[in-house]
Enzyme design. Structure first.
Site, PDB file in Angstrom:
ATOM      1  N   GLY A   1     -31.950 -33.413  11.230  1.00  0.00           N
ATOM      2  CA  GLY A   1     -31.795 -32.298  12.107  1.00  0.00           C
ATOM      3  C   GLY A   1     -32.467 -31.106  11.819  1.00  0.00           C
TER       4      GLY A   1
ATOM      5  N   GLN B   1     -34.895 -22.408  11.549  1.00  0.00           N
ATOM      6  CA  GLN B   1     -35.961 -22.979  10.500  1.00  0.00           C
ATOM      7  C   GLN B   1     -37.330 -23.110  10.888  1.00  0.00           C
ATOM      8  OE1 GLN B   1     -32.983 -26.463  10.283  1.00  0.00           O
ATOM      9  NE2 GLN B   1     -33.921 -26.356   8.222  1.00  0.00           N
TER      10      GLN B   1
ATOM     11  N   CYS C   1     -31.150 -29.774   3.018  1.00  0.00           N
ATOM     12  CA  CYS C   1     -31.492 -28.877   4.154  1.00  0.00           C
ATOM     13  C   CYS C   1     -32.997 -28.948   3.787  1.00  0.00           C
ATOM     14  CB  CYS C   1     -30.964 -27.389   3.973  1.00  0.00           C
ATOM     15  SG  CYS C   1     -31.473 -26.608   5.328  1.00  0.00           S
ATOM     16  N   LEU C   2     -33.968 -28.887   4.972  1.00  0.00           N
ATOM     17  CA  LEU C   2     -35.206 -28.810   5.091  1.00  0.00           C
ATOM     18  C   LEU C   2     -35.733 -27.357   4.508  1.00  0.00           C
ATOM     19  CD1 LEU C   2     -36.280 -31.074   8.265  1.00  0.00           C
ATOM     20  CD2 LEU C   2     -36.302 -31.500   5.633  1.00  0.00           C
TER      21      LEU C   2
ATOM     22  N   HIS D   1     -23.848 -28.355  10.496  1.00  0.00           N
ATOM     23  CA  HIS D   1     -24.786 -27.884   9.850  1.00  0.00           C
ATOM     24  C   HIS D   1     -25.891 -27.132  10.530  1.00  0.00           C
ATOM     25  CE1 HIS D   1     -27.784 -28.186   6.063  1.00  0.00           C
ATOM     26  NE2 HIS D   1     -28.639 -27.923   7.298  1.00  0.00           N
ATOM     27  N   GLU D   2     -26.397 -27.731  11.635  1.00  0.00           N
ATOM     28  CA  GLU D   2     -27.282 -27.105  12.609  1.00  0.00           C
ATOM     29  C   GLU D   2     -26.606 -25.842  13.248  1.00  0.00           C
ATOM     30  OE1 GLU D   2     -30.033 -28.183  11.738  1.00  0.00           O
ATOM     31  OE2 GLU D   2     -29.712 -29.980  11.093  1.00  0.00           O
TER      32      GLU D   2
ATOM     33  N   HIS E   1     -26.909 -23.125  10.915  1.00  0.00           N
ATOM     34  CA  HIS E   1     -28.146 -22.344  10.892  1.00  0.00           C
ATOM     35  C   HIS E   1     -28.240 -21.305  11.833  1.00  0.00           C
ATOM     36  CE1 HIS E   1     -30.555 -24.314   7.901  1.00  0.00           C
ATOM     37  NE2 HIS E   1     -30.580 -25.459   8.263  1.00  0.00           N
TER      38      HIS E   1
HETATM   39 NI    NI Z   1     -30.583 -27.341   7.146  1.00  0.00          NI
END
Ligand code: NI
Length: 171
Positions: A46, A51, A88-89, A130-131, A134
């Site tokens: 995701g 991000q 998380c990226l 999670h998204e 963000h």
């Molecule tokens: Ni993330």
């Protein structure tokens, strides 16, 4: 195809709240496409627009081989609880334990600007929550069940091999 730069948690812009998408037009569709490319390249399951340093409420996910490209996602119903590890990226190299709703229903706009409802459970529900976090400037490290659970991925992978624990990576 375009790969976008993913910003990480030392960047304060990750903490800003994203604005609603007024209209899903060509520029938003291009953003969705570039975010999908970036997510698949990372690889991750995701990605939220924050991000890639775009403050619009756009998320993309790929869960169970299904691709989601959504604008203005909002949780309309949630139930149950799941406790598990996620990464998380934008927090590379670490995972931590987070409690999330087991099931969520969201409404959002799809890439054609049409309102859709999506029901998710398990990993999809976790990725959605999670998204959406963000989009509000929230990272999984803000929601750890305990700070002790934040650990390097390599260490966790060793443990997974011995304990068979499920680890969700890079959302
Ligand atoms: Ni993330």
């Amino acid at each position: 195809m375009a790969l976008l730069e993913i910003i990480t948690r030392d960047n304060p812009r990750l903490r800003l709240k994203a604005r609603r998408v007024p209209k899903v037009d060509e520029s938003v569709r291009r953003l969705m496409d570039d975010m999908v490319d970036t997510m698949l390249d990372a690889p991750g399951v995701g990605l939220a627009a924050n991000q890639v340093d775009v403050l619009l409420r756009v998320i993309v996910m790929k869960v169970d081989n299904q691709l989601y490209t959504l604008a203005n996602p909002e949780v309309v119903r949630s139930s149950g609880e799941q406790i598990g590890y996620e990464g998380c990226l934008s927090v590379p190299g670490y995972i931590g334990e987070v409690a999330r709703a087991e099931k969520v229903t969201i409404k959002a706009l799809n890439r054609n600007g049409k309102e859709v409802r999506i029901k998710g459970e398990g990993l999809l529900a976790r990725a959605i929550q999670h998204e959406i976090d963000h989009l509000d400037g929230v990272l999984f490290v803000d929601r750890l069940t305990s700070l002790d659970t934040l650990r390097p991925v390599a260490e966790a992978a060793d443990e997974e091999a011995t304990e068979g624990e499920t680890v969700t990576l890079a959302v």
